[in-house]
Write a protein that holds these residues in place. Structure first.
Motif, PDB file in Angstrom:
ATOM      1  N   ASN A 117       0.829  -1.207   0.000  1.00 42.19           N
ATOM      2  CA  ASN A 117       0.000   0.000   0.000  1.00 42.19           C
ATOM      3  C   ASN A 117       0.858   1.249   0.000  1.00 42.19           C
ATOM      4  O   ASN A 117       0.376   2.342   0.298  1.00 42.19           O
ATOM      5  CB  ASN A 117      -0.928   0.017   1.229  1.00 42.19           C
ATOM      6  N   ASP A 118       2.138   1.073  -0.329  1.00 41.58           N
ATOM      7  CA  ASP A 118       3.096   2.180  -0.354  1.00 41.58           C
ATOM      8  C   ASP A 118       3.363   2.793   1.015  1.00 41.58           C
ATOM      9  O   ASP A 118       3.856   3.922   1.101  1.00 41.58           O
ATOM     10  CB  ASP A 118       2.645   3.290  -1.326  1.00 41.58           C
ATOM     11  N   ASN A 119       3.030   2.089   2.079  1.00 43.44           N
ATOM     12  CA  ASN A 119       3.427   2.564   3.407  1.00 43.44           C
ATOM     13  C   ASN A 119       4.906   2.271   3.592  1.00 43.44           C
ATOM     14  O   ASN A 119       5.380   1.188   3.256  1.00 43.44           O
ATOM     15  CB  ASN A 119       2.644   1.838   4.509  1.00 43.44           C
ATOM     16  N   ILE A 120       5.631   3.241   4.163  1.00 40.45           N
ATOM     17  CA  ILE A 120       7.054   2.998   4.440  1.00 40.45           C
ATOM     18  C   ILE A 120       7.131   2.123   5.681  1.00 40.45           C
ATOM     19  O   ILE A 120       6.647   2.506   6.755  1.00 40.45           O
ATOM     20  CB  ILE A 120       7.799   4.330   4.690  1.00 40.45           C
ATOM     21  N   ILE A 121       7.705   0.952   5.539  1.00 43.14           N
ATOM     22  CA  ILE A 121       7.760   0.027   6.682  1.00 43.14           C
ATOM     23  C   ILE A 121       9.161  -0.042   7.275  1.00 43.14           C
ATOM     24  O   ILE A 121       9.384  -0.717   8.271  1.00 43.14           O
ATOM     25  CB  ILE A 121       7.279  -1.392   6.284  1.00 43.14           C
ATOM     26  N   GLY A 122      10.099   0.673   6.674  1.00 35.39           N
ATOM     27  CA  GLY A 122      11.451   0.665   7.243  1.00 35.39           C
ATOM     28  C   GLY A 122      12.429   1.430   6.371  1.00 35.39           C
ATOM     29  O   GLY A 122      12.097   1.844   5.258  1.00 35.39           O
ATOM     30  N   TYR A 123      13.629   1.593   6.908  1.00 35.20           N
ATOM     31  CA  TYR A 123      14.720   2.250   6.192  1.00 35.20           C
ATOM     32  C   TYR A 123      15.918   1.308   6.242  1.00 35.20           C
ATOM     33  O   TYR A 123      16.299   0.847   7.304  1.00 35.20           O
ATOM     34  CB  TYR A 123      15.085   3.582   6.860  1.00 35.20           C
ATOM     35  N   LYS A 124      16.470   1.022   5.059  1.00 37.61           N
ATOM     36  CA  LYS A 124      17.607   0.092   5.017  1.00 37.61           C
ATOM     37  C   LYS A 124      18.852   0.803   5.527  1.00 37.61           C
ATOM     38  O   LYS A 124      19.226   1.857   4.992  1.00 37.61           O
ATOM     39  CB  LYS A 124      17.814  -0.376   3.561  1.00 37.61           C
ATOM     40  N   ARG A 125      19.472   0.231   6.552  1.00 34.51           N
ATOM     41  CA  ARG A 125      20.635   0.882   7.183  1.00 34.51           C
ATOM     42  C   ARG A 125      21.914   0.800   6.349  1.00 34.51           C
ATOM     43  O   ARG A 125      22.614   1.784   6.176  1.00 34.51           O
ATOM     44  CB  ARG A 125      20.910   0.237   8.544  1.00 34.51           C
ATOM     45  N   GLU A 126      22.219  -0.410   5.869  1.00 34.48           N
ATOM     46  CA  GLU A 126      23.493  -0.602   5.155  1.00 34.48           C
ATOM     47  C   GLU A 126      23.400   0.024   3.776  1.00 34.48           C
ATOM     48  O   GLU A 126      22.394  -0.153   3.076  1.00 34.48           O
ATOM     49  CB  GLU A 126      23.823  -2.091   5.001  1.00 34.48           C
ATOM     50  N   LEU A 127      24.465   0.730   3.384  1.00 37.92           N
ATOM     51  CA  LEU A 127      24.505   1.359   2.064  1.00 37.92           C
ATOM     52  C   LEU A 127      24.442   0.294   0.974  1.00 37.92           C
ATOM     53  O   LEU A 127      25.247  -0.625   0.942  1.00 37.92           O
ATOM     54  CB  LEU A 127      25.793   2.176   1.921  1.00 37.92           C
ATOM     55  N   LEU A 128      23.459   0.438   0.083  1.00 39.78           N
ATOM     56  CA  LEU A 128      23.303  -0.548  -0.988  1.00 39.78           C
ATOM     57  C   LEU A 128      24.149  -0.209  -2.213  1.00 39.78           C
ATOM     58  O   LEU A 128      24.244  -0.997  -3.135  1.00 39.78           O
ATOM     59  CB  LEU A 128      21.819  -0.655  -1.391  1.00 39.78           C
ATOM     60  N   LEU A 129      24.764   0.987  -2.200  1.00 34.96           N
ATOM     61  CA  LEU A 129      25.553   1.401  -3.362  1.00 34.96           C
ATOM     62  C   LEU A 129      27.000   0.965  -3.242  1.00 34.96           C
ATOM     63  O   LEU A 129      27.896   1.694  -3.630  1.00 34.96           O
ATOM     64  CB  LEU A 129      25.536   2.923  -3.495  1.00 34.96           C
ATOM     65  N   SER A 130      27.244  -0.218  -2.662  1.00 29.41           N
ATOM     66  CA  SER A 130      28.626  -0.687  -2.555  1.00 29.41           C
ATOM     67  C   SER A 130      28.802  -1.888  -3.456  1.00 29.41           C
ATOM     68  O   SER A 130      27.827  -2.424  -3.989  1.00 29.41           O
ATOM     69  CB  SER A 130      28.944  -1.126  -1.136  1.00 29.41           C
ATOM     70  N   SER A 131      30.041  -2.314  -3.595  1.00 30.11           N
ATOM     71  CA  SER A 131      30.287  -3.560  -4.312  1.00 30.11           C
ATOM     72  C   SER A 131      30.138  -4.711  -3.343  1.00 30.11           C
ATOM     73  O   SER A 131      30.643  -4.661  -2.227  1.00 30.11           O
ATOM     74  CB  SER A 131      31.710  -3.582  -4.868  1.00 30.11           C
ATOM     75  N   ALA A 132      29.459  -5.750  -3.786  1.00 30.54           N
ATOM     76  CA  ALA A 132      29.429  -6.980  -3.000  1.00 30.54           C
ATOM     77  C   ALA A 132      30.765  -7.676  -3.208  1.00 30.54           C
ATOM     78  O   ALA A 132      31.376  -7.546  -4.274  1.00 30.54           O
ATOM     79  CB  ALA A 132      28.290  -7.867  -3.473  1.00 30.54           C
TER      80      ALA A 132
END
Lengths: 226, 110
Positions: A117-132
């Motif tokens: 329903n487009d409710n924000i249920i959280g904020y991702k802490r770890e930066l996703l713009l890194s290299s795995a």
């Protein structure tokens, strides 16, 4: 049957994507643009995919679970899966190998998690713009083990492109499809080319521009072509 | 030594980010994988890289780097230039390649 697709779309989970890239906005925009299938491909994550799939079911848009992996070599690789479970398996593998750098919202943007329903249920802490910490070879091999498909992203762009970073596309990976921009000049022979939006904003989602011809309109048959 | 001193002594061209030229230079780093720089770069470093997309500015801000030198006068994206002006990170051009620049920086004591 002829279908129109956009197989590289970011939600607001990707910090560089607009906060309006919510499940309902994306899937409804795809419907308005007349698309039959889209892939949700956030950086190194598929946590918003379920919500998008639910919206897609309600309005008959196929939503393919995916992510845009950033490999050790800083290559962007679109990874598409037949079902959410496989995507989540791959996400587990990726999450274990992401550096634990915390996101800095002012610099990179918010990483929002949504419900259907487009409710924000959280904020991702770890930066996703890194290299795995995953090599290109290992990425391809593990996606294939899960019966998924890998498509090197925006190969004719300079940043994060397999061609730019490796100089070539290794034969032994047996990749069949590469993603190119609209300005592509036909340089790389031997591959099927596909144009996707890499949409970070709603307006960038493709119109009916990229056409595939699977025997039936299903995720499995779409992936079989790629 | 501050960024402005580097510009003078190495004949660098200031492309943008002028408001940052009084930053203190502390050591240097050469790497084109941003993820690596994020984990191994240090505050005050002068960063040599051929990457010219806007994420280099974000990395420079994150690590409080003193400036970025793009070797061989590789063309820098406009978005990157704009971002460097907003964030006050000096973007510098050199005709030398990264290897040559390292030698020169070394002899300056960086």
């Amino acid at each position: 049957m002829k279908i129109f697709v956009d197989l590289h779309i970011h939600t607001a989970l990707s910090p560089c994507a607009d906060n309006d890239m919510t499940p309902n906005n994306i899937v409804n925009m795809a419907k308005i643009k007349g698309l039959d299938a889209i892939a949700i491909t956030d950086h190194n994550s598929c946590e918003n995919v379920r919500a998008c799939i639910e919206v897609g079911k309600a309005i008959d848009v196929i939503v393919i679970p995916g992510m845009e992996l950033q490999t050790k070599e800083e290559i962007h690789l679109i990874c598409l899966f037949k079902d959410l479970n496989s995507a989540q398996e791959f996400q587990k593998y990726v999450y274990k190998r992401l550096p634990s750098i915390e996101n800095v919202v002012e610099l990179f943007g918010q990483q929002l998690l949504f419900d259907s329903n487009d409710n924000i249920i959280g904020y991702k802490r770890e930066l996703l713009l890194s290299s795995a910490d995953i090599s290109l070879d290992d990425a391809v091999s593990n996606v294939k083990k899960l019966n998924g498909v890998c498509i090197p992203a925006h190969v004719d762009r300079e940043a994060y492109s397999i061609i730019n970073n490796l100089g070539f596309i290794p034969d032994y990976l047996n990749l069949r499809t590469i993603e190119v921009s609209k300005k592509y000049n036909g340089k790389y022979g031997g591959f099927r080319t596909i144009t996707s939006s890499d949409a970070h904003y709603l307006i960038d989602i493709l119109e009916r521009e990229t056409c595939l011809n699977p025997p039936i309109r299903s995720i499995e048959e779409i992936l079989n072509i790629l | 030594m501050i960024v402005n001193d580097l510009i003078e002594k190495l004949g660098l061209k200031l492309v943008s980010g002028e408001s940052g030229v009084t930053k203190e230079v502390m050591g240097g780093y050469v790497c084109d994988l941003l993820s690596f720089v994020m984990s191994h770069g240090s505050k005050g470093n002068v960063w040599l890289t051929v990457q010219v997309h806007p994420n280099i500015i974000a990395v420079a801000v994150l690590l409080e780097l003193s400036c970025i030198i793009v070797p061989e006068e590789i063309e820098i994206e406009k978005t990157t230039i704009d971002k460097s002006n907003i964030e006050g990170i000096p973007l510098l051009h050199s005709k030398y390649n990264a290897y040559e620049l390292c030698g020169k920086l070394n002899s300056l004591g960086i």
